[in-house]
Enzyme design. Sequence first.
Site, PDB file in Angstrom:
ATOM      1  N   ARG A 132     -28.157 -29.782  -7.025  1.00  0.00           N
ATOM      2  CA  ARG A 132     -27.873 -29.424  -8.275  1.00  0.00           C
ATOM      3  C   ARG A 132     -27.413 -30.510  -9.692  1.00  0.00           C
ATOM      4  NH1 ARG A 132     -23.337 -25.020 -10.107  1.00  0.00           N
ATOM      5  NH2 ARG A 132     -25.401 -23.923 -10.667  1.00  0.00           N
ATOM      6  N   HIS A 142     -32.455 -23.321 -13.967  1.00  0.00           N
ATOM      7  CA  HIS A 142     -32.012 -22.509 -13.088  1.00  0.00           C
ATOM      8  C   HIS A 142     -32.467 -21.461 -11.732  1.00  0.00           C
ATOM      9  CE1 HIS A 142     -28.398 -22.073 -10.970  1.00  0.00           C
ATOM     10  NE2 HIS A 142     -27.026 -21.750 -11.700  1.00  0.00           N
ATOM     11  N   GLN A 161     -30.270 -18.166  -9.899  1.00  0.00           N
ATOM     12  CA  GLN A 161     -29.969 -17.562 -10.402  1.00  0.00           C
ATOM     13  C   GLN A 161     -30.798 -16.693 -11.598  1.00  0.00           C
ATOM     14  OE1 GLN A 161     -26.295 -17.911 -11.356  1.00  0.00           O
ATOM     15  NE2 GLN A 161     -26.730 -15.390 -12.018  1.00  0.00           N
ATOM     16  N   ASP A 195     -24.730 -17.056 -22.312  1.00  0.00           N
ATOM     17  CA  ASP A 195     -23.992 -17.808 -20.797  1.00  0.00           C
ATOM     18  C   ASP A 195     -23.326 -18.700 -21.865  1.00  0.00           C
ATOM     19  OD1 ASP A 195     -24.037 -19.915 -18.881  1.00  0.00           O
ATOM     20  OD2 ASP A 195     -25.491 -20.993 -19.484  1.00  0.00           O
ATOM     21  N   CYS A 235     -24.647 -15.307 -16.106  1.00  0.00           N
ATOM     22  CA  CYS A 235     -24.948 -15.814 -14.827  1.00  0.00           C
ATOM     23  C   CYS A 235     -23.473 -16.464 -14.480  1.00  0.00           C
ATOM     24  CB  CYS A 235     -25.311 -16.796 -15.130  1.00  0.00           C
ATOM     25  SG  CYS A 235     -24.876 -18.000 -16.401  1.00  0.00           S
ATOM     26  N   ARG A 239     -27.138 -13.762  -5.476  1.00  0.00           N
ATOM     27  CA  ARG A 239     -27.655 -15.347  -5.781  1.00  0.00           C
ATOM     28  C   ARG A 239     -27.958 -15.059  -3.900  1.00  0.00           C
ATOM     29  NH1 ARG A 239     -26.021 -19.087  -9.154  1.00  0.00           N
ATOM     30  NH2 ARG A 239     -27.266 -20.259  -7.477  1.00  0.00           N
TER      31      ARG A 239
HETATM   32  N1  NVA Z   1     -25.953 -23.128 -18.802  1.00  0.00           N
HETATM   33  C1  NVA Z   1     -24.517 -23.764 -17.878  1.00  0.00           C
HETATM   34  C2  NVA Z   1     -25.096 -22.958 -16.371  1.00  0.00           C
HETATM   35  C3  NVA Z   1     -23.880 -22.701 -14.919  1.00  0.00           C
HETATM   36  C4  NVA Z   1     -24.706 -21.640 -13.791  1.00  0.00           C
HETATM   37  C5  NVA Z   1     -24.644 -24.922 -17.302  1.00  0.00           C
HETATM   38  O1  NVA Z   1     -25.326 -25.695 -17.389  1.00  0.00           O
HETATM   39  O2  NVA Z   1     -23.549 -25.420 -17.585  1.00  0.00           O
HETATM   40  N1   CP Z   2     -24.375 -19.049 -11.764  1.00  0.00           N
HETATM   41  C1   CP Z   2     -23.750 -20.664 -11.188  1.00  0.00           C
HETATM   42  O1   CP Z   2     -24.308 -21.135 -10.847  1.00  0.00           O
HETATM   43  O2   CP Z   2     -22.474 -20.761 -11.142  1.00  0.00           O
HETATM   44  P1   CP Z   2     -21.994 -22.041  -9.940  1.00  0.00           P
HETATM   45  O3   CP Z   2     -21.704 -23.637 -11.934  1.00  0.00           O
HETATM   46  O4   CP Z   2     -20.581 -21.790  -9.693  1.00  0.00           O
HETATM   47  O5   CP Z   2     -22.506 -22.253  -8.862  1.00  0.00           O
END
Ligand code: NVA
Ligand code: CP
Length: 321
Positions: A119, A146, A149, A241, A281, A309
């Site tokens: 990540r 992502h 997800q 989101d 998400c 997930r």
């Molecule tokens: N768009 C958000 C998704 C988090 C799961 C981010 O990248 O922070």
């Molecule tokens: N939806 C998701 O990826 O959540 P986290 O940021 O908690 O991993």
Amino acid sequence: MSDSEQSVTKTTAQSLKGRHFLTLLDYSTAQLQGLVSLAAQLKQQHKEGVPYRPLAGKTLAMIFAKASTRTRVSFETGMYQLGGHALFLGQDDIQLGRGETVADTARVLSRYVDGIMVRTFSHSDVVELARCASVPVINALTDRFHPCQALADMMTLMEQFGDVKGRKLAYIGDGNNMAHSLLAGAVKFGMHVAVAAPPGYEPLADIVAECRSIGKETGGTVTITNEPQVAVAGADAVYTDVWASMGQEAETAERLQAFQQFQVGESLLAQATEHAVFMHCLPAHRGEEVTAGVIDGARSVIFEQAENRLHAQKAILASLL
Ligand code: NVA
Ligand code: CP
């Protein structure tokens, strides 16, 4: 699941050994269907208490350059349930955070572990990691995609509606990593996707173009609009989101302004179909992108999404590693 369905699922899973999982765009509809079917099978078996440990003796390295609740816990728990082991590597705890290259990190980790989950910010770093690693690399969120997800979300939609082909998904808000991955996942399954974003915050044009061209084969379509009402009309699912993603904290005030008309509230949801579900998400900001009434209401499937997930990623791990 019938015997023939099980064997299709197993064959699909076997054919994915050694593959990376960077974006849903790299996978065929049949392969994604295979992963979702395997995930559903693993979910059922887990609930029945039937053990499945194909990854005994295998280790997954998990590199996190951003915070996480769901991703970290579901990957770590998933590896354990599959008989393997997961290693949490915070970016600042490993030498990557002190300037060791992505390429060297990939080559070194590949000598120890059987898969790398990552990540991070830049999608090109994950592409580079995958190029240099000799084990599968799984994208657990970049600024562009992502996919884990979105695969879990496709599974959730199939649980709700059965076949999702021809169904409509409305995404309201930022044209971000989630919007991109949902566009990819939904068109792969022949869905109609409408994204409503404020001017300047639409999804990236190259991804939209690729999804439109996939839709020509699958029957899916893509609509990009600046009007939430246009997107939700006839929608079977309404998704949103956060307005400021991880790494965009400095833009929070400006984004709060820009997205004012893009909150998913009761009146917007009422303009979708009567059976429409609400999706997010997570993590969510109640009072910003969604009202508390909608996210905590009867149509919300957010915790099904979060649960899936685990099952979707177990299918990915069991197939790739
Ligand atoms: N768009 C958000 C998704 C988090 C799961 C981010 O990248 O922070
Ligand atoms: N939806 C998701 O990826 O959540 P986290 O940021 O908690 O991993």
